[in-house]
Scaffold this motif. Structure first.
Motif, PDB file in Angstrom:
ATOM      1  N   ILE A  50      -9.042   9.492  -1.547  1.00  0.00           N
ATOM      2  CA  ILE A  50      -8.485   8.391  -1.015  1.00  0.00           C
ATOM      3  C   ILE A  50      -6.936   8.343  -0.773  1.00  0.00           C
ATOM      4  O   ILE A  50      -6.271   8.524  -1.728  1.00  0.00           O
ATOM      5  CB  ILE A  50      -8.992   7.078  -1.718  1.00  0.00           C
ATOM      6  N   CYS A  51      -6.478   8.008   0.399  1.00  0.00           N
ATOM      7  CA  CYS A  51      -5.069   7.999   0.854  1.00  0.00           C
ATOM      8  C   CYS A  51      -4.756   6.481   0.819  1.00  0.00           C
ATOM      9  O   CYS A  51      -5.233   5.735   1.690  1.00  0.00           O
ATOM     10  CB  CYS A  51      -4.898   8.607   2.031  1.00  0.00           C
ATOM     11  N   GLY A  52      -3.746   6.233  -0.231  1.00  0.00           N
ATOM     12  CA  GLY A  52      -3.499   4.820  -0.247  1.00  0.00           C
ATOM     13  C   GLY A  52      -3.931   3.944  -1.408  1.00  0.00           C
ATOM     14  O   GLY A  52      -5.216   3.982  -1.487  1.00  0.00           O
ATOM     15  N   LYS A  53      -3.099   3.194  -2.151  1.00  0.00           N
ATOM     16  CA  LYS A  53      -3.458   2.578  -3.135  1.00  0.00           C
ATOM     17  C   LYS A  53      -2.529   1.182  -3.211  1.00  0.00           C
ATOM     18  O   LYS A  53      -1.436   1.211  -3.090  1.00  0.00           O
ATOM     19  CB  LYS A  53      -3.363   3.456  -4.554  1.00  0.00           C
ATOM     20  N   PHE A  58       1.147   5.450  -0.803  1.00  0.00           N
ATOM     21  CA  PHE A  58       0.049   6.643  -0.679  1.00  0.00           C
ATOM     22  C   PHE A  58       0.604   7.813  -1.518  1.00  0.00           C
ATOM     23  O   PHE A  58      -0.267   8.809  -1.891  1.00  0.00           O
ATOM     24  CB  PHE A  58      -0.241   7.171   1.071  1.00  0.00           C
ATOM     25  N   THR A  92       0.802  -1.226   0.015  1.00  0.00           N
ATOM     26  CA  THR A  92      -0.066  -0.120   0.137  1.00  0.00           C
ATOM     27  C   THR A  92       1.062   1.262   0.146  1.00  0.00           C
ATOM     28  O   THR A  92       1.714   1.375   0.767  1.00  0.00           O
ATOM     29  CB  THR A  92      -0.909   0.082   1.232  1.00  0.00           C
ATOM     30  N   ARG A 143      -6.056   1.777   3.777  1.00  0.00           N
ATOM     31  CA  ARG A 143      -6.424   3.172   3.348  1.00  0.00           C
ATOM     32  C   ARG A 143      -7.195   4.059   4.151  1.00  0.00           C
ATOM     33  O   ARG A 143      -7.937   3.328   4.810  1.00  0.00           O
ATOM     34  CB  ARG A 143      -7.100   2.656   1.926  1.00  0.00           C
ATOM     35  N   LYS A 194       2.684   3.227   2.844  1.00  0.00           N
ATOM     36  CA  LYS A 194       1.872   3.330   3.935  1.00  0.00           C
ATOM     37  C   LYS A 194       1.917   2.612   5.024  1.00  0.00           C
ATOM     38  O   LYS A 194       2.114   1.271   4.926  1.00  0.00           O
ATOM     39  CB  LYS A 194       0.340   3.310   3.341  1.00  0.00           C
TER      40      LYS A 194
END
Lengths: 278, 276
Positions: free
Chosen positions: A91-94, A9, A7, A48, A29
């Protein structure tokens, strides 16, 4: 094909402050320190998060109207973000595969070569996702890209051993050498951090850049910076970067409904005086 | 068909250009070995962004019909603020190293130079393409209609082949990559790119190395016309308000430098808009 995921960010291209030359910095993240002055609060938890920038929000309510979720916990479908006319939600984090991260990194290879730059893995604490890190570092090295790892060092030495063959440079953060002070500021002991740095210095070949955040009322008292300098006497390092405390992350605390610790402003002259210590 | 003009002989140019005197012909009569007329296009990134916004919003995401979209633009986005911001902020535009968008720029540039080529070499005058606005985006702004990617009527759009102000988010390396995707050799008389830096982002030793690297990378990728500037919006805004304190502030306009305080408000606004 490797299905391992991390993950992340932010993937920041064209960075000039995370190692030599032009760099792409990958922000993982999740972190196991809780530094009270942290300027990337969105980096602390692994999962996330939905960020809601209150200064941009006009309270129009379109996000609530579009939301299909009845369970109460966000499923990150992203509909509210598309609907929001004010860019107030994010959205924070992918999740990324190794290949997906590599595709972003390789885009600027020509600029790395032209500037002596490369890739920097940062966070959060990238070394907490050591298996992923090992894979992506290996791929970068095979592609001839200079690699740097920005770490707080609070991980088992085995994690360092995993990545050592593929890491050209460590950006190693030292907040304090006094253990109680370290616990007070970051909520963890610095025993592992300091012993890993010593090991890295004695046994590794990678270049080491020491980074020290200068936090007013935290490590600017009781000669702490001098104590750090004394500890570093026995360490092999390339150079030291003093990072002045700043409040640019405050809006992100608001967006995450987190408490912001307001440290006093830094007296600019203090950095110059500390530089003379090292 | 292009013809020579004998009634405007460009005497001074003819004196200094090779072979005009020997041949006894002025520059515009074909006195030189090479004589160039070059149409330049401006607003290309805006055209690219507009086509891309239509492609995405109308044909792929189907959030609006083409007819409704055109009606909204005719009305200058009136009462459509939510849609405008959505289209402006949810798509990636030219200057971010995104192939899907940048391909549109490549196609337009190629088509333009190919069109020019059909007139080229039919007379001793070379007729070749180039890209620039060199500040003319200010003159053009009042007659600009609203654009599909969310800009309103009369807003200053892109200068030269640089991204439309406010649409690039990935830094200078990505801008350079977007710019260099086209075969720029076909733009014989130049395709100008402006790159701006906030001073605080480059006030370390490594930044000098990095900028040198950007320039090297630019050349390696086939770029041939870049101007670099470093000044922040706050300083420029201050200088506009208090010119007396900023008499020496020099800015890169487009192929030349100018003292900021000597420029008209419209030109100053353009420079401020461009700075980030």
């Amino acid at each position: 094909m490797n299905k391992i995921k991390a993950t992340i960010f932010e993937i920041q291209r064209n960075s000039y402050v995370d190692g030599p030359g032009i760099r792409t910095t990958i922000f993982f993240k999740g972190c196991n320190l809780k530094c009270k002055w942290c300027h990337n609060p969105e980096s602390q938890v692994f999962s996330r998060q939905m960020m809601h920038y209150k200064t941009k929000c006009t309270g129009c309510g379109q996000c609530r109207q579009i939301c299909q979720n009845t369970s109460g916990s966000c499923v990150f479908c992203g509909q509210c973000i598309i609907q929001c006319p004010n860019e107030a939600r994010q959205i924070c984090g992918k999740e990324y595969t190794v290949q997906e991260v590599f595709e972003q990194i390789i885009k600027d290879k020509i600029f790395y070569e032209a500037s002596g730059g490369g890739v920097t893995f940062s966070g959060g604490e990238c070394m907490l996702q050591a298996d992923f890190l090992e894979e992506i570092l290996k791929m970068c090295k095979e592609a001839g890209i200079h690699t740097a790892v920005d770490t707080a060092g609070n991980v088992p030495w085995e994690s360092f051993e995993k990545i050592l063959p593929y890491t050209d440079m460590f950006l190693y953060d030292i907040k304090a050498v006094s253990e109680n002070l370290h616990i007070e500021g970051t909520s963890v002991s610095n025993k592992t951090i300091l012993s890993n740095l010593k090991q890295l210095s004695d046994n590794g070949k990678a270049e080491i850049v020491i980074r020290i955040p200068i936090i007013p009322d935290f490590n600017t008292h009781t000669g702490e910076i001098r104590k750090i300098a004394d500890f570093l006497q026995g360490i092999r390092y390339k150079n030291i970067e003093l990072l002045p405390y700043h409040k640019m992350g405050q809006y992100k605390y608001e967006a995450l409904n987190m408490h912001f610790n307001n440290y006093p402003d830094l007296d600019k002259g203090i950095i110059e005086s500390y530089k003379k210590i090292f | 068909m292009i013809t020579f003009k004998a009634n405007n002989p460009c005497t001074a140019v003819s004196l200094f250009e090779q072979s005009c005197i020997e041949k006894g012909l002025s520059y515009k009569e074909g006195g030189t070995v090479y004589n160039v007329i070059s149409p330049h296009i401006g607003g290309l990134p805006d055209a690219v962004n507009s086509l891309y916004a239509i492609k995405k919003a109308v044909f792929e995401d189907k959030i609006i019909s083409f007819t409704d979209f055109m009606r909204i633009l005719k009305n200058n986005w009136e009462n459509e603020e939510a849609l405008r911001k959505r289209i402006l902020s949810n798509y990636t535009y030219f200057g971010n190293d995104c192939d899907e968008v940048d391909e549109i720029a490549v196609k337009i540039l190629n088509d333009f130079s190919d069109m020019c080529k059909t007139y080229d070499e039919k007379t001793p005058i070379r007729f070749v393409s180039g890209v620039s606005t060199f500040g003319r985006q200010i003159e053009w702004a009042p007659s600009r209609i609203a654009t599909p990617f969310g800009r309103k009527q009369g807003e200053i759009l892109s200068g030269n082949l640089s991204p439309t102000p406010g649409t690039d988010h990935n830094g200078a390396a990505a801008i350079i990559k977007s710019y260099c995707k086209a075969d720029l050799k076909k733009q014989y008389t130049g395709a100008a790119l402006d790159i701006g830096f906030v001073p605080s982002s480059i006030d370390n030793d490594n930044a000098i190395t990095a900028i040198a690297g950007l320039i090297k990378g630019f050349v390696l990728l086939g770029g041939h016309f870049m101007q670099i500037d470093t000044v922040d919006k706050a300083t420029l805004t201050e200088a506009q308000k208090h010119p007396e304190n900023y008499q020496n502030l020099s800015v890169r306009v487009s192929g030349w430098n100018a003292r900021f305080v000597t420029m008209s408000k419209e030109w100053q606004d353009m420079i401020i808009e461009r700075a980030k």
